[in-house]
Design an enzyme around this catalytic site. Structure first.
Site, PDB file in Angstrom:
ATOM      1  CG  ASP A 242     -60.274 -30.822 -13.512  1.00  0.00           C
ATOM      2  OD1 ASP A 242     -61.010 -31.637 -14.047  1.00  0.00           O
ATOM      3  OD2 ASP A 242     -59.234 -30.937 -13.250  1.00  0.00           O
ATOM      4  CE  LYS A 243     -65.654 -27.475 -20.694  1.00  0.00           C
ATOM      5  NZ  LYS A 243     -65.492 -26.197 -21.460  1.00  0.00           N
TER       6      LYS A 243
END
Length: 375
Positions: A242-243
């Site tokens: 994820d980011k």
């Protein structure tokens, strides 16, 4: 009954002694006894140095001295020159010539001279079976493998695209699975021609605020921006981060490798460094190892440990590839993950790679991934 002994103080000593009635045996009765109290004068001894030497010394007569006779040395002959005594020699030794001094053979020295015997059973001569000649329709490569080698997708996804009618070969739409083509055929996917590209494998230390989903139109920065202009092949991330998550990320255009590492059945090993907002308690530590129930099923950590005795930092080992599974595990127990860093994936680490840096895998690393030695 046993004899009892009294103390020595109670034993009387004033009793009469019994006379010794046995006759004494005379000692050497035939020899006259010597009187030691006689008046015989004692003998006077003088020291040796005062004793006179009565013998006359004989002078040395040089003329009559014995003469030393010089002995002649005995001559020895070799055995071959020694005459043979016919009377003392046997018939066998008369006819046997002298061979000189023989050198003693070492163990195994005459091994080559002796005939070798093979004790092993003789095996039947191997005759290879004739190979079946390939038919004309077996020559070529399967269409889904060609699409996967082009870096578009995996083989399984290619089968879905083929049945959906998105793939054409030489201008003809192909919907039948298992179709084989030649390398020179014109294969197109959504109207774009596919080419068999060289396999590329890139290891990246993903920084924060970069997304791995290439199809997100709202993403400001993607991991492809970090390698733009340095890799002509079109590569795709293996798995997802994820980011906010940083760490090891693999990118490649090898569809088979991507499917192999991403599929849950292959159980690719992953290790995360987790930073929490508070200390992880002992009961929650045990619960993570035993397993907790999430909305998509039961999940447990394969291994868990504190880092440097700081209970807000833990090392977590997993084989699961579920979406945001690490964050969801700790959120389920009431913790907030402040920072998440993947330090190990499928045998690969971020050693000597700073945040945002990347490199191509070596041949040994690629061979390790292909053999599945990523535990």
């Amino acid at each position: 009954p046993k004899r009892t002994y009294g103390s020595r103080d109670d034993k009387p000593f004033d009793r009469e002694r019994k006379p010794f009635d046995r006759d004494r045996k005379p000692y050497d009765s035939d020899r006259p006894k010597r009187a030691f109290d006689s008046d015989r004068p004692k003998r006077v001894y003088t020291p040796r140095e005062d004793k006179p030497f009565d013998s006359e010394e004989t002078p040395f007569d040089a003329e009559n001295a014995p003469v030393e006779v010089e002995r002649t040395k005995r001559k020895y002959t070799r055995r071959e020159d020694k005459p043979v005594d016919a009377d003392n020699q046997s018939s066998e030794s008369e006819n046997k010539p002298y061979e000189g001094e023989k050198r003693r053979k070492l163990f195994g020295e005459d091994h080559a001279e002796r005939p070798q015997r093979d004790y092993r059973p003789k095996a039947e001569e191997y005759i290879p079976k004739p190979r079946r000649r390939k038919a004309v329709d077996e020559v070529g490569i399967r269409l889904n493998k060609f699409i996967s080698n082009s870096g578009v997708c995996s083989r399984r996804e290619a089968d879905d695209y083929i049945t959906a009618g998105l793939v054409s070969v030489n201008g003809q739409i192909i919907t039948e699975l298992g179709t084989k083509i030649q390398a020179s055929d014109d294969v197109r996917f959504n109207g774009e021609r596919l080419k068999g590209e060289e396999k590329v494998y890139i290891l990246m230390n993903k920084p924060k605020d970069f997304v791995t989903t290439l199809s997100d139109p709202n993403a400001e920065k993607t991991v492809m921006d970090l390698i733009a202009g340095n890799c002509p092949q079109r590569v795709y991330p293996v798995g997802r981060l994820d980011k906010s998550t940083t760490g090891v990320l693999l990118l490649t255009n090898d569809g088979e490798m991507t499917e192999k590492l991403s599929h849950p059945s292959n159980m690719s090993k992953k290790i995360y460094h987790v930073f929490l907002d508070k200390n992880l308690s002992g009961s929650d530590f045990k619960a993570l190892l035993d397993g907790i129930e999430l909305e998509d099923g039961l999940i447990n950590a394969d291994s868990l440990s504190y880092i440097d005795e700081d209970k807000t930092q833990v090392g977590l080992e997993l084989h699961s590839g579920r979406n945001r599974v690490v964050r969801r595990m700790f959120e389920h127990l009431g913790y907030r993950v402040k920072k998440l860093d993947r330090v190990f994936f499928a045998g690969l680490t971020k050693k000597n790679l700073r945040r945002g840096q990347w490199r191509f895998l070596t041949e040994q690393e690629v061979a390790m991934l292909r053999m599945g030695a990523f535990e």
